[in-house]
Design a protein around this motif. Structure first.
Motif, PDB file in Angstrom:
ATOM      1  N   PRO A 145       0.814  -1.233   0.000  1.00 21.42           N
ATOM      2  CA  PRO A 145       0.000   0.000   0.000  1.00 21.42           C
ATOM      3  C   PRO A 145       0.840   1.272   0.000  1.00 21.42           C
ATOM      4  O   PRO A 145       0.429   2.292  -0.558  1.00 21.42           O
ATOM      5  CB  PRO A 145      -0.821  -0.122   1.289  1.00 21.42           C
ATOM      6  CG  PRO A 145      -0.901  -1.595   1.549  1.00 21.42           C
ATOM      7  CD  PRO A 145       0.398  -2.167   1.062  1.00 21.42           C
ATOM      8  N   GLU A 146       2.045   1.241   0.602  1.00 20.71           N
ATOM      9  CA  GLU A 146       2.885   2.427   0.650  1.00 20.71           C
ATOM     10  C   GLU A 146       3.572   2.722  -0.686  1.00 20.71           C
ATOM     11  O   GLU A 146       4.211   3.766  -0.835  1.00 20.71           O
ATOM     12  CB  GLU A 146       3.942   2.278   1.755  1.00 20.71           C
ATOM     13  CG  GLU A 146       3.342   2.260   3.153  1.00 20.71           C
ATOM     14  CD  GLU A 146       4.410   2.257   4.232  1.00 20.71           C
ATOM     15  OE1 GLU A 146       5.610   2.132   3.880  1.00 20.71           O
ATOM     16  OE2 GLU A 146       4.051   2.394   5.412  1.00 20.71           O
ATOM     17  N   TRP A 166       1.951  13.672  -9.397  1.00 25.32           N
ATOM     18  CA  TRP A 166       1.828  12.964  -8.136  1.00 25.32           C
ATOM     19  C   TRP A 166       3.196  12.863  -7.471  1.00 25.32           C
ATOM     20  O   TRP A 166       4.223  13.145  -8.087  1.00 25.32           O
ATOM     21  CB  TRP A 166       1.249  11.566  -8.356  1.00 25.32           C
ATOM     22  CG  TRP A 166       2.074  10.694  -9.266  1.00 25.32           C
ATOM     23  CD1 TRP A 166       3.148   9.912  -8.925  1.00 25.32           C
ATOM     24  CD2 TRP A 166       1.883  10.511 -10.674  1.00 25.32           C
ATOM     25  NE1 TRP A 166       3.642   9.255 -10.023  1.00 25.32           N
ATOM     26  CE2 TRP A 166       2.886   9.596 -11.118  1.00 25.32           C
ATOM     27  CE3 TRP A 166       0.980  11.020 -11.607  1.00 25.32           C
ATOM     28  CZ2 TRP A 166       2.994   9.191 -12.447  1.00 25.32           C
ATOM     29  CZ3 TRP A 166       1.091  10.613 -12.927  1.00 25.32           C
ATOM     30  CH2 TRP A 166       2.068   9.721 -13.345  1.00 25.32           C
ATOM     31  N   LYS A 167       3.187  12.467  -6.211  1.00 23.95           N
ATOM     32  CA  LYS A 167       4.422  12.181  -5.491  1.00 23.95           C
ATOM     33  C   LYS A 167       4.599  10.667  -5.417  1.00 23.95           C
ATOM     34  O   LYS A 167       3.612   9.927  -5.241  1.00 23.95           O
ATOM     35  CB  LYS A 167       4.386  12.778  -4.084  1.00 23.95           C
ATOM     36  CG  LYS A 167       4.399  14.291  -4.059  1.00 23.95           C
ATOM     37  CD  LYS A 167       4.366  14.810  -2.628  1.00 23.95           C
ATOM     38  CE  LYS A 167       4.345  16.333  -2.603  1.00 23.95           C
ATOM     39  NZ  LYS A 167       4.255  16.862  -1.206  1.00 23.95           N
ATOM     40  N   ALA A 168       5.835  10.216  -5.569  1.00 23.74           N
ATOM     41  CA  ALA A 168       6.100   8.785  -5.547  1.00 23.74           C
ATOM     42  C   ALA A 168       5.957   8.234  -4.129  1.00 23.74           C
ATOM     43  O   ALA A 168       6.299   8.898  -3.146  1.00 23.74           O
ATOM     44  CB  ALA A 168       7.503   8.503  -6.084  1.00 23.74           C
ATOM     45  N   GLY A 169       5.428   7.007  -4.060  1.00 25.39           N
ATOM     46  CA  GLY A 169       5.425   6.296  -2.789  1.00 25.39           C
ATOM     47  C   GLY A 169       6.760   5.595  -2.589  1.00 25.39           C
ATOM     48  O   GLY A 169       7.772   5.981  -3.178  1.00 25.39           O
ATOM     49  N   LYS A 170       6.761   4.552  -1.772  1.00 29.86           N
ATOM     50  CA  LYS A 170       7.983   3.790  -1.524  1.00 29.86           C
ATOM     51  C   LYS A 170       8.167   2.753  -2.620  1.00 29.86           C
ATOM     52  O   LYS A 170       7.472   1.746  -2.665  1.00 29.86           O
ATOM     53  CB  LYS A 170       7.912   3.123  -0.150  1.00 29.86           C
ATOM     54  CG  LYS A 170       7.944   4.119   1.003  1.00 29.86           C
ATOM     55  CD  LYS A 170       7.980   3.410   2.344  1.00 29.86           C
ATOM     56  CE  LYS A 170       8.066   4.412   3.497  1.00 29.86           C
ATOM     57  NZ  LYS A 170       8.097   3.724   4.833  1.00 29.86           N
ATOM     58  N   VAL A 171       9.065   3.038  -3.544  1.00 25.48           N
ATOM     59  CA  VAL A 171       9.344   2.119  -4.647  1.00 25.48           C
ATOM     60  C   VAL A 171      10.847   1.867  -4.701  1.00 25.48           C
ATOM     61  O   VAL A 171      11.646   2.722  -4.349  1.00 25.48           O
ATOM     62  CB  VAL A 171       8.861   2.684  -5.999  1.00 25.48           C
ATOM     63  CG1 VAL A 171       7.350   2.814  -6.014  1.00 25.48           C
ATOM     64  CG2 VAL A 171       9.501   4.038  -6.287  1.00 25.48           C
ATOM     65  N   PRO A 229       5.673  -5.140  -8.090  1.00 25.70           N
ATOM     66  CA  PRO A 229       4.307  -4.597  -8.187  1.00 25.70           C
ATOM     67  C   PRO A 229       4.127  -3.334  -7.361  1.00 25.70           C
ATOM     68  O   PRO A 229       4.721  -3.167  -6.297  1.00 25.70           O
ATOM     69  CB  PRO A 229       3.431  -5.739  -7.650  1.00 25.70           C
ATOM     70  CG  PRO A 229       4.340  -6.546  -6.781  1.00 25.70           C
ATOM     71  CD  PRO A 229       5.703  -6.437  -7.409  1.00 25.70           C
ATOM     72  N   ILE A 230       3.315  -2.432  -7.895  1.00 24.94           N
ATOM     73  CA  ILE A 230       2.941  -1.192  -7.213  1.00 24.94           C
ATOM     74  C   ILE A 230       1.435  -1.218  -6.988  1.00 24.94           C
ATOM     75  O   ILE A 230       0.670  -1.589  -7.892  1.00 24.94           O
ATOM     76  CB  ILE A 230       3.343   0.038  -8.050  1.00 24.94           C
ATOM     77  CG1 ILE A 230       4.867   0.215  -8.030  1.00 24.94           C
ATOM     78  CG2 ILE A 230       2.659   1.300  -7.551  1.00 24.94           C
ATOM     79  CD1 ILE A 230       5.363   1.376  -8.867  1.00 24.94           C
TER      80      ILE A 230
END
Length: 367
Positions: A145-146, A166-171, A229-230
């Motif tokens: 989810p993050e 958008w702002k990137a999540g934790k990838v 996966p995101i």
């Protein structure tokens, strides 16, 4: 004798009242029992299904008539309720059909309620209905989810170019992919021009494509196949509600005899009709503090300044009105136009001639 007659009369009245009340009670009990039996005997639709059409939010709902329905004796209608993710409210529809398509936010649970209405010989021509049945569906989600995008927003600049960021999540070993679909497209499309931050996709510029106003645009931001996966994020909106017009053009301030200033300007170029725009005006004098005049529909305004000022400046920005859209963004402020003692206005030409010169690409200095 008189007392006996009175008692007899009172007894007769009480007897009549008792009979009337008894009749009313029997009527209410019989009708309540009939109504309860009728409602209980109507069955809800059967075999309700929710199918994903692959368009990032459009779901097809189908059902079959109640198993007990004798169509030769009664006409069936169905009431369906669902949550509209775009308008953020519950919607209800009645239909004789056995299929219905609706828009959902696939990132949330899909909740549908449906029931049967009957009317005809089988119900003595009274409309009766079944109990509600509720269907809960959810789309399987992959990815942490993050990892999903944060602070997603889109702006439709000058009603011509759509830009989403958008702002990137934790990838880590992955990147974002944006897909979109609108009614009339044969299939969902993928962003052709990404904005990047340190190599990660953090926005998309759509360009001037076949996107339509007053039609839902569905967007999904997820991961690139073959990479980690995101968690997908789903969005839905209509372009007219995220439009940002250009700044008002050819702003001109002049001073008439006395202490009255005349301000005029032209609507911004672009696809927005002039009647769909409203303006906010700000002005300042030697105090150098902007003062605001609330929404203004015309393209001219006069100021009566009680205290003369050696310098008077104005600026304007615009927005689409509530009569044309549900929401939108204010434009950027126009260039300041100022009047000073002993100097002419920044735009010394008349508004009409200024507009023509601007459209012809001729500079004011060259006139």
């Amino acid at each position: 004798m008189w007392n006996q007659n009175c008692r007899t009369g009172h007894n007769m009245v009480r007897s009549i009242i008792f009979q009337c009340l008894s009749g009313i009670m029997v009527y209410l009990i019989v009708n309540a029992k009939w109504a309860t039996t009728s409602v209980m005997n109507v069955h809800p639709p059967s075999n309700v299904r929710v199918d994903d059409l692959g368009y990032l939010g459009i779901m097809n709902i189908t059902w079959e008539p109640p198993v007990s329905l004798n169509s030769s004796h009664c006409t069936a209608r169905y009431e369906l309720q669902h949550y509209d993710a775009n308008e953020q409210r519950w919607k209800s529809v009645r239909t004789k059909q056995q299929t219905y398509s609706a828009a959902f936010n696939l990132g949330k649970d899909i909740v549908i309620k449906i029931r049967t209405y009957l009317k005809g010989a089988c119900t003595d021509d009274k409309e009766v209905w079944s109990k509600w049945i509720q269907i809960n569906e959810s789309i399987p989600m992959q990815g942490d989810p993050e990892s999903s995008v944060q602070d997603f927003y889109c702006i439709y600049y000058k009603f011509e170019t759509l830009r989403c960021e958008w702002k990137a999540g934790k990838v880590s070993n992955s990147n974002y992919k944006l897909q979109y679909w609108q009614e009339g497209m044969a299939e969902k499309n993928t962003c052709d021009h990404y904005l990047k931050t340190k190599g990660i996709n953090t926005g998309c510029i759509f360009g001037r494509q076949e996107l339509q106003l007053f039609s839902n645009l569905f967007i999904c931001v997820t991961g690139i196949p073959g990479m980690d996966p995101i968690r997908p994020s789903y969005f839905m909106f209509q372009l007219q509600n995220i439009g940002k017009p250009g700044a008002p053009e050819d702003v001109n301030i002049s001073k008439s005899q006395g202490d009255e200033f005349i301000l005029d300007w032209w609507p911004p170029s672009g696809k927005i009709p002039a009647h769909c725009l409203e303006y906010e005006i700000q002005y300042k004098d030697q105090t150098d503090t902007w003062k605001t005049i609330a929404e203004h529909r015309e393209t001219t305004h006069s100021f009566n300044i009680s205290t003369p000022s050696p310098r008077f400046c104005v600026r304007i920005h615009g927005k689409t009105t509530k009569y044309c859209t549900d929401d939108g963004y204010w434009s950027d402020w126009s260039t300041e136009s100022c009047w000073e003692v002993g100097k002419s206005s920044d735009h010394s030409s008349s508004p009409y001639s200024s507009f023509l010169l601007h459209k012809l690409g001729i500079s004011y200095e060259g006139v």
